[in-house]
Design an enzyme around this catalytic site. Structure first.
Site, PDB file in Angstrom:
ATOM      1  N   ARG A  82       0.846  -1.192   0.000  1.00  0.00           N
ATOM      2  CA  ARG A  82       0.000   0.000   0.000  1.00  0.00           C
ATOM      3  C   ARG A  82       0.882   1.242   0.000  1.00  0.00           C
ATOM      4  O   ARG A  82       1.811   1.346   0.800  1.00  0.00           O
ATOM      5  CB  ARG A  82      -0.918  -0.004   1.232  1.00  0.00           C
ATOM      6  CG  ARG A  82      -1.963   1.090   1.223  1.00  0.00           C
ATOM      7  CD  ARG A  82      -3.068   0.756   2.229  1.00  0.00           C
ATOM      8  NE  ARG A  82      -2.542   0.615   3.565  1.00  0.00           N
ATOM      9  CZ  ARG A  82      -2.758   1.491   4.562  1.00  0.00           C
ATOM     10  NH1 ARG A  82      -3.494   2.563   4.345  1.00  0.00           N
ATOM     11  NH2 ARG A  82      -2.258   1.283   5.753  1.00  0.00           N
ATOM     12  N   SER A 152       6.316  -5.001   8.038  1.00  0.00           N
ATOM     13  CA  SER A 152       5.752  -5.883   9.066  1.00  0.00           C
ATOM     14  C   SER A 152       6.424  -7.250   9.080  1.00  0.00           C
ATOM     15  O   SER A 152       5.772  -8.301   8.939  1.00  0.00           O
ATOM     16  CB  SER A 152       4.241  -6.015   8.859  1.00  0.00           C
ATOM     17  OG  SER A 152       3.629  -4.755   8.954  1.00  0.00           O
ATOM     18  N   ASP A 205       3.483  -0.836  13.097  1.00  0.00           N
ATOM     19  CA  ASP A 205       2.118  -0.311  13.000  1.00  0.00           C
ATOM     20  C   ASP A 205       1.540   0.091  14.356  1.00  0.00           C
ATOM     21  O   ASP A 205       0.692   0.992  14.433  1.00  0.00           O
ATOM     22  CB  ASP A 205       1.192  -1.288  12.283  1.00  0.00           C
ATOM     23  CG  ASP A 205       1.056  -2.629  12.984  1.00  0.00           C
ATOM     24  OD1 ASP A 205       1.837  -2.907  13.925  1.00  0.00           O
ATOM     25  OD2 ASP A 205       0.191  -3.426  12.589  1.00  0.00           O
TER      26      ASP A 205
END
Length: 515
Positions: A82, A152, A205
């Protein structure tokens, strides 16, 4: 699957009472669990290689909502990449534009240079076709566009803009990446394309959730994820606790002092199984999981696992002897399937039970083990009927195989598992309040209290449980009141902070420039 034999008990009610005892945690036990958190916080802050990793993020401040600017964010952690553009308006608001790009298996498993070239090309494409900002005019030659990168995967971070890839997960196995600096791999790809984009921050995150909440509310202490998984981050006073932060010995951050955001990785709390009260169902879930003996706390409280715990309990009652306690001893393929029941089912059951009628008589039930339909009032029956519908739609039972008693028992099981999860979530938040000297646990009169004039203690949260599960946040607050007292709990402002991996990454890029 584990089964419970009713022969061991006087009646079905005894079986249900025993399950309730196993999943109900006393206030004293919650205090001991919170103390366990504090002990593992200290171990993780002081040492590498601990289950509670307590990772220094090198983020030394949080925004207050007055910041302005345009930043890019990258979020790589699964099937999609993204790319985001975040425009900070300086009034606690922002504008977000984003696009997803699919990452093929070929890229995931090929050369790292090919993967990062694709990432750079995706950023270039986004800036050309989707960005609201014209990056081609009004900029001086050599001016960079600043980017935060949510990566991540396991990383050993040594600075805000440096981190060595430790291993790949989630189906990635790109070659010549492990043991390399992920920020440098990305920057090299930008440079190969002669792009004026500079990656200035490597982001987790959960840290992004903290920064996002700080920006939209004017400040925050804690960021927490209560969703498919769980984690927490908070602002630590490294000036006061430098003796414990041996990880930072000799670093510029240690010399500077002040504050730093710590990424707790608290899903791994109590991998030693010292503090959390295990049940046979927890043991079964853990044994059949892909990571036995790891992420113990996460398996108690996160959305990925709660439905599976309920499924194991339901099966044990279906298989009970000499007489089944649920569904006439019948099962379905959906119920038999590993992870065939998710937390959305529990949420739907709970919502059906709460309903619109909040009067006390709308929640009156006869004893679950000796159920008598004739004693159900006309306010309770519609709620149980709605739960039966949820069971039919999710577990694919025939309506005639589900009694009102079955519906009431399933509702009770969902509540027990969710209430335990919320209470344990509260211990994690309480531990941070105590760690940062904003609260004391019951019976403690010696811990120094600071920030007593702080009117609001900001907690940014994200995740499906805290956002969608009925009354989950209220139950966390109830635990906080018991652990740190009503005066502190009243000051805790819990608010949603969506998109820590996007908006939060952009805010981390902002922090990198401020530092």
């Amino acid at each position: 699957m584990p089964s419970i034999s009713a022969i061991q008990f006087a009646d079905a009610q005894s079986v249900l009472d025993n399950i309730e005892r196993q999943f109900t945690i006393s206030d004293d036990t919650l205090v001991e669990i919170t103390k366990g958190f504090l002990a593992e916080f200290e171990e993780g802050l002081n040492n590498y290689g601990k289950d509670m990793a307590m990772i220094p993020t090198f983020v030394t401040g949080v925004p207050d909502g007055t910041e302005q600017g345009t930043f890019l964010a990258l979020d790589l952690g699964g099937t999609n990449l993204r790319v985001c553009e975040v425009v900070l308006n300086g009034d606690k608001t922002f504008n977000l534009t984003q696009k997803k790009f699919k990452v093929s298996d070929t890229l995931k498993q090929g050369e790292a240079s090919a993967l990062f070239n694709y990432i750079a090309e995706s950023v270039d494409s986004f800036m050309t076709t989707h960005s609201k900002t014209d990056y081609t005019t009004g900029r001086k030659q050599g001016d960079s566009v600043y980017l935060g990168f949510t990566f991540s995967f396991p990383v050993e971070q040594t600075a805000l803009d440096r981190g060595k890839i430790l291993t790949w997960t989630k189906g990635f196995s790109a070659k010549n990446a492990v043991d390399h600096d992920v920020v440098q791999l990305l920057q090299d790809a930008f440079d190969r394309k002669h792009m004026h984009v500079k990656c200035v921050a490597l982001v987790n995150d959960t840290v992004g959730t903290l920064l996002t909440r700080a920006y939209i509310s004017g400040g925050a202490l804690i960021g927490a994820i209560f969703g498919t998984g769980t984690n927490g981050a908070y602002v630590e006073d490294i000036g006061s606790n430098l003796a414990k932060l041996k990880k930072l010995d000799g670093s510029p951050a240690a010399a500077k002092g002040g504050h730093m955001v710590i990424n707790c990785e608290w899903g791994a709390f109590d991998n030693s199984r010292t503090y959390l009260p295990m049940t046979p169902y927890d043991n079964t879930l853990d044994r059949l999981s892909i990571n036995p003996k790891y992420q113990t706390f996460e398996k108690f409280i996160s959305g990925m696992y709660l439905g599976e715990i309920v499924r194991h309990i339901i099966l044990s009652l279906v298989d009970a002897v000499p007489q089944a306690i649920l569904f006439k001893g019948k099962s379905t393929s959906a119920l038999n399937e590993h992870y065939g029941l998710d937390t959305a089912f529990m949420s739907a059951v709970e919502a059906a039970w709460i309903g619109e009628d909040q009067n006390a008589e709308a929640f009156e039930l006869p004893p679950l083990g000796a159920f008598d339909d004739s004693k159900l009032n006309d306010k309770v029956q519609p709620k149980l009927q709605r739960i039966k519908t949820v069971i039919v739609e999710t577990l694919h039972y025939k309506p005639e195989d589900i009694s009102f008693q079955d519906a009431a028992i399933v509702r009770s099981l969902c509540a027990l598992v969710a209430n335990r999860a919320a209470a344990l979530s509260g211990t994690a938040v309480a531990a941070v309040l105590v760690q940062t000297h904003r609260a004391r646990l019951p019976g403690d009169t010696t811990r120094e209290l600071k920030h007593q004039n702080e009117s609001v203690i900001g907690v940014g949260v994200d995740g499906s449980l805290v956002e969608h599960y009925p009354a989950f946040q209220d139950k966390i607050r109830a635990t906080l009141r018991n652990l740190v007292g009503e005066d502190v709990e009243k000051r805790v402002d819990i608010g949603l902070a969506k998109d820590g991996s996007g908006v939060g990454a952009a805010l981390c890029a902002l922090q990198a420039l401020k530092q």
